[in-house]
Each structure stands twice: as C-alpha cells, then as structure tokens.
Scaffold this active site. Structure first.
Site, PDB file in Angstrom:
ATOM      1  N   ASP A   1      34.945  33.545  38.000  1.00 37.21           N
ATOM      2  CA  ASP A   1      34.442  32.192  38.232  1.00 37.21           C
ATOM      3  C   ASP A   1      34.651  31.901  39.713  1.00 37.21           C
ATOM      4  OD1 ASP A   1      34.577  29.211  38.553  1.00 37.21           O
ATOM      5  OD2 ASP A   1      34.380  29.187  36.373  1.00 37.21           O
TER       6      ASP A   1
ATOM      7  N   GLY B   1      35.436  29.345  41.155  1.00 40.69           N
ATOM      8  CA  GLY B   1      36.539  28.433  41.410  1.00 40.69           C
ATOM      9  C   GLY B   1      37.885  29.125  41.544  1.00 40.69           C
ATOM     10  N   SER B   2      37.930  30.409  41.258  1.00 39.33           N
ATOM     11  CA  SER B   2      39.185  31.156  41.280  1.00 39.33           C
ATOM     12  C   SER B   2      39.350  31.888  42.604  1.00 39.33           C
ATOM     13  CB  SER B   2      39.191  32.175  40.124  1.00 39.33           C
ATOM     14  OG  SER B   2      40.135  33.193  40.351  1.00 39.33           O
ATOM     15  N   PRO B   3      40.349  31.502  43.427  1.00 33.30           N
ATOM     16  CA  PRO B   3      40.557  32.217  44.690  1.00 33.30           C
ATOM     17  C   PRO B   3      40.939  33.674  44.475  1.00 33.30           C
ATOM     18  CG  PRO B   3      42.333  30.636  44.298  1.00 33.30           C
ATOM     19  CD  PRO B   3      41.287  30.377  43.266  1.00 33.30           C
TER      20      PRO B   3
ATOM     21  N   SER C   1      39.692  35.489  42.104  1.00 29.75           N
ATOM     22  CA  SER C   1      38.416  36.172  41.834  1.00 29.75           C
ATOM     23  C   SER C   1      37.731  36.545  43.145  1.00 29.75           C
ATOM     24  CB  SER C   1      37.490  35.286  41.003  1.00 29.75           C
ATOM     25  OG  SER C   1      37.946  35.169  39.673  1.00 29.75           O
TER      26      SER C   1
END
Length: 195
Positions: free
Chosen positions: A9, A11-13, A15
């Site tokens: 996603d 929104g996930s740093p 990731s």
C-alpha cells in the site's frame, strides 16, 4: 520461474523501502515481481492490527529504523510530513493502471512511491493528486472514470481479501514459493531463498 508476490500500500513507508529493495533483488537474481496493490486499512480491520504510527513509542522508533534501512540500502527516504495520507484513490489508480495500462505500471509504481516518500507531497490534496496524474501521462477525465470503475474497485477489494486469506496482517508482505516474508527485515531471507 522465480516469482515474488508483493503486497503493498502506498501509505506504508516500509512498502516504499521494500519496493526499491525488491527491484534490486530482482536485478541480482533474475526473479520477477507479481505486484499486488491492496488496501492496508482493510487488512488492519480484518486482522485487528493497527499502524505502528498510531503508537507513539513505536512511531518514534520507526523513524529511526527507516533511516537505518535507507542508509544501508542507499535508498533516499523522507517521512511524508502530511502523513497519514488516505491512499484509497492512489490504490484505485494503480489498480486501474495495472488493469488498463500495464506497460505504464512499473514506472507508475515508482513515481507514486517517490511522491510519497522520496520527495514527499501532500497527496491528500486534490490539486496535487491531479498534478501527479498528469506526470503519469494520464487524462483527468480518464482518471476520474477509473476511480469509480466497478472493475477497479472489485479488483482492489479481491486482492485485499486474498491478502487476508493468505495470512497477511501488514505491509509490505511478500510470498516466494508459498512462504511468507513480512517487513523489510525479512527481505534478506527472501533473497537467500531465491538464491
């Protein structure tokens, strides 16, 4: 075929870090990525998990930890000052590109992640979102159509449900030969398994 399923996603740093590192791993091992955009909020809701950023002590630690990985892997990283960003539209957008413009998909992934954590921008802002879409070479009307496209919504929902069914509780998560690898600290083990 060496194939990695990568659930993420925007929104996930972590990731963001994993995306860069996986591209390096693939270059070194000739593995390929099957990209799996999912809604992390949906995964959290289904599993009872929460973002580490909502726990103050954990959030402070994550800021240190992300910089350590950034230095180790030489991946430029800045925490987005507008965090948290509602990524629903971004995840629908990348799902639509995956469905309708697959040739543009690899570059779009990197461009959007860069706008989140490379040179952070306020992607909650509608004007900034439209600017990003232009940078991706997309027509505004086309993008608006995609964001309400039932096939796009269904695909994103299905991948999110698939993630939960496979035992995913957070992002980033990878699968290689049906073995699960969660978080950037597991990518060393993933690379070893591929080798």
């Amino acid at each position: 075929m060496k194939n990695i399923d990568f659930y993420f996603d925007f929104g996930s740093p972590y990731s963001y870090m994993a995306c860069h590192r996986l591209l390096q791993i693939c270059k070194n091992t000739e593995a390929q990525i099957t990209w799996k955009p999912m809604l992390l909020g949906g995964v959290f809701k289904a599993t009872g998990n929460h973002s580490p950023m909502v726990i103050p002590a954990k959030a402070r630690y994550c800021m240190i930890d992300l910089q350590r990985w950034s230095k180790l892997w030489h991946i430029p990283m800045q925490m987005n000052p507008y965090f948290p960003i509602n990524t629903l539209q971004l995840m629908r957008l990348i799902t639509a590109i995956h469905l309708y413009q697959p040739d543009s998909f690899p570059q779009a992934i990197q461009t959007i992640f860069h706008a989140m954590f490379g040179e952070p921008r306020n992607l909650n802002d509608e004007a900034e979102f439209e600017t990003l879409a232009k940078e991706l070479g997309l027509d505004k009307r086309e993008v608006m159509t995609w964001l309400s496209d039932e096939q796009v919504k269904t695909q994103l929902k299905d991948v999110t449900e698939e993630a939960v069914a496979r035992g995913i509780f957070g992002a980033p998560t990878c699968f290689y030969q049906d073995e699960i690898y969660w978080g950037v600290d597991s990518l060393h083990f993933l690379e070893s398994a591929i080798d």
